[in-house]
Design a protein around this motif. Structure first.
Motif, mmCIF file in Angstrom:
data_model
loop_
_atom_site.group_PDB
_atom_site.id
_atom_site.type_symbol
_atom_site.label_atom_id
_atom_site.label_comp_id
_atom_site.label_asym_id
_atom_site.label_seq_id
_atom_site.Cartn_x
_atom_site.Cartn_y
_atom_site.Cartn_z
ATOM 1 N N ALA A 13 8.898 4.923 5.190
ATOM 2 C CA ALA A 13 10.000 5.798 4.727
ATOM 3 C C ALA A 13 10.191 6.965 5.691
ATOM 4 O O ALA A 13 11.328 7.309 6.059
ATOM 5 C CB ALA A 13 9.694 6.308 3.324
ATOM 6 N N VAL A 14 9.079 7.585 6.123
ATOM 7 C CA VAL A 14 9.159 8.720 7.066
ATOM 8 C C VAL A 14 9.791 8.265 8.386
ATOM 9 O O VAL A 14 10.693 8.915 8.930
ATOM 10 C CB VAL A 14 7.752 9.337 7.303
ATOM 11 C CG1 VAL A 14 7.772 10.320 8.472
ATOM 12 C CG2 VAL A 14 7.254 10.021 6.051
ATOM 13 N N GLN A 59 0.849 -1.200 0.000
ATOM 14 C CA GLN A 59 0.000 0.000 0.000
ATOM 15 C C GLN A 59 0.889 1.255 0.000
ATOM 16 O O GLN A 59 1.840 1.323 0.792
ATOM 17 C CB GLN A 59 -0.889 0.027 1.247
ATOM 18 C CG GLN A 59 -1.924 -1.084 1.324
ATOM 19 C CD GLN A 59 -2.947 -1.000 0.210
ATOM 20 O OE1 GLN A 59 -3.564 0.040 -0.012
ATOM 21 N NE2 GLN A 59 -3.104 -2.089 -0.550
ATOM 22 N N PRO A 60 0.626 2.247 -0.830
ATOM 23 C CA PRO A 60 1.480 3.454 -0.881
ATOM 24 C C PRO A 60 1.572 4.175 0.458
ATOM 25 O O PRO A 60 2.655 4.643 0.849
ATOM 26 C CB PRO A 60 0.791 4.332 -1.928
ATOM 27 C CG PRO A 60 -0.129 3.441 -2.661
ATOM 28 C CD PRO A 60 -0.459 2.274 -1.807
ATOM 29 N N SER A 61 0.454 4.243 1.190
ATOM 30 C CA SER A 61 0.495 4.956 2.481
ATOM 31 C C SER A 61 1.429 4.245 3.477
ATOM 32 O O SER A 61 2.172 4.881 4.227
ATOM 33 C CB SER A 61 -0.912 5.077 3.068
ATOM 34 O OG SER A 61 -1.440 3.787 3.276
ATOM 35 N N THR A 62 1.387 2.877 3.484
ATOM 36 C CA THR A 62 2.268 2.116 4.387
ATOM 37 C C THR A 62 3.728 2.382 4.039
ATOM 38 O O THR A 62 4.559 2.634 4.927
ATOM 39 C CB THR A 62 1.982 0.608 4.271
ATOM 40 O OG1 THR A 62 0.590 0.385 4.373
ATOM 41 C CG2 THR A 62 2.725 -0.178 5.341
ATOM 42 N N VAL A 63 4.023 2.333 2.741
ATOM 43 C CA VAL A 63 5.397 2.572 2.283
ATOM 44 C C VAL A 63 5.850 3.979 2.694
ATOM 45 O O VAL A 63 6.970 4.178 3.179
ATOM 46 C CB VAL A 63 5.491 2.381 0.748
ATOM 47 C CG1 VAL A 63 6.885 2.758 0.236
ATOM 48 C CG2 VAL A 63 5.172 0.955 0.364
ATOM 49 N N LEU A 64 4.914 4.953 2.536
ATOM 50 C CA LEU A 64 5.243 6.340 2.896
ATOM 51 C C LEU A 64 5.592 6.455 4.385
ATOM 52 O O LEU A 64 6.600 7.059 4.764
ATOM 53 C CB LEU A 64 4.058 7.254 2.556
ATOM 54 C CG LEU A 64 4.247 8.730 2.905
ATOM 55 C CD1 LEU A 64 5.264 9.385 1.965
ATOM 56 C CD2 LEU A 64 2.914 9.480 2.834
ATOM 57 N N TRP A 65 4.763 5.845 5.257
ATOM 58 C CA TRP A 65 4.990 5.921 6.706
ATOM 59 C C TRP A 65 6.277 5.203 7.106
ATOM 60 O O TRP A 65 7.005 5.660 7.986
ATOM 61 C CB TRP A 65 3.802 5.367 7.491
ATOM 62 C CG TRP A 65 2.685 6.365 7.588
ATOM 63 C CD1 TRP A 65 1.458 6.285 7.027
ATOM 64 C CD2 TRP A 65 2.748 7.627 8.259
ATOM 65 N NE1 TRP A 65 0.705 7.395 7.284
ATOM 66 C CE2 TRP A 65 1.483 8.257 8.052
ATOM 67 C CE3 TRP A 65 3.698 8.313 8.989
ATOM 68 C CZ2 TRP A 65 1.169 9.511 8.554
ATOM 69 C CZ3 TRP A 65 3.379 9.557 9.493
ATOM 70 C CH2 TRP A 65 2.131 10.144 9.276
#
Lengths: 122, 201
Positions: A97-98, A89-95
């Motif tokens: 990475a952050v 999921q893009p949101s999971t990957v984003l979190w």
């Protein structure tokens, strides 16, 4: 010699204290300030981790013994699918990475804590 | 101030005036600095052992009592009242431990009774013919337990009646009475010994 009151006082205060037995001080210190409770060989979180792993292994073994390898493989497949779905999921990957970036940034900081001036608050 | 009192003030038995006071050492121990308690032990272990030995007349038991007193003090340091004197507290713990042992002895044997003189007391009595210090020690050993404790604390607490009263949990007036009688008995015993020695010569 007849002891007067002041003779007695002088004699009393000149009387040296008893010598302490050898090792008494060391023994007191060993049982007080240098006494440490024996640390457990493994820490609490390690006990939980090992317990969890053993429980998972036991569950897998029971599953294999009861129904063979097929249901085990299908169960593991479905678990893997769920993990893959969540991670993709893009949101999971984003979190992730952050979080990773923040961890790297914090690890490069060397904070210096300055003590307050003799506890006086303004 | 008499010359004796002045001498006592000049050379105290317990060296507390050197650097850090007891209150600070207690606070530092509570803050996790173990070496501060080490300093307190260094400062008082000999005096506590002396009190226990004078009360019990048994080196092994005195050692046990002194150790127990410091263990107990360390365990309950948080209950130590700010403003109180550490010396009084530790002597009090040690003295109560001695009393417990004496009452146990009394229960299991009839050898030692706290309130009577002990004419057959240990090897110290044999040293009566020795020098003044040995003679005085032997005389103290022959005192009844209550007088012995007052004399020992009078010596350790540098004549502070209120501190002695706190340790023994008796009124100051009783401390003074016991001290007066103890000195009377001591003087009598020492004079008798001196006369005996003179006659022998």
């Amino acid at each position: 010699m007849n002891y007067s009151d002041s003779d007695l006082e002088r004699a009393l205060f000149n009387l040296p204290l008893e010598e302490t037995p050898d090792g008494m001080r060391a023994s007191i210190l060993a049982h007080t300030v240098y006494h440490r409770h024996a640390l457990p060989a493994i820490k609490t979180w390690e006990v939980w981790l090992i317990g969890g792993c053993l429980a998972a292994i036991a569950w897998l073994m029971v599953l294999v013994l009861r129904e063979g390898f097929t249901p085990v493989i299908s169960t593991l497949n479905s678990i893997g699918d769920v993990i893959l779905y969540v991670v993709s999921q893009p949101s999971t990957v984003l979190w992730i990475a952050v979080g990773g970036a923040a961890a790297v940034w914090l690890s490069h900081l060397s904070p210096v804590i300055v003590p307050s001036k003799s506890g006086v608050r303004r | 101030m008499t010359s004796v009192a002045a001498a006592v003030m000049e050379a105290p038995l317990i060296d507390t005036a050197t650097t850090v006071d007891d209150q600070t050492l207690v606070a530092e121990t509570l803050a996790g600095r173990g070496e501060a308690f080490g300093t307190l032990v260094e400062r008082y272990d000999r005096a506590v052992y002396h009190l226990a030995y004078r009360t019990l007349h048994d080196a092994e038991e005195a050692r046990d009592v002194a150790q127990e007193a410091f263990f107990k003090a360390f365990r309950s340091l948080r209950t130590f009242r700010p403003g109180a004197k550490f010396s009084t507290w530790i002597f009090s713990i040690a003295y109560h431990a001695c009393c417990d042992r004496l009452s146990r002895r009394k229960r299991y044997s009839s050898e030692e009774l706290p309130d009577r003189a002990d004419p057959g007391a240990g090897p110290e009595q044999e040293a009566i013919a020795g020098d003044d210090a040995r003679r005085l020690r032997a005389a103290i050993a022959r005192l009844p337990e209550k007088y012995r404790a007052v004399i020992t604390l009078y010596h350790l607490q540098s004549r502070q009646y209120d501190e002695i009263a706190q340790v023994l949990e008796i009124p100051i007036g009783t401390v003074k009475t016991h001290l007066f009688r103890a000195k009377e008995q001591l003087r009598r015993m020492l004079n008798e010994t001196a006369t005996g020695d003179h006659n022998e010569l």
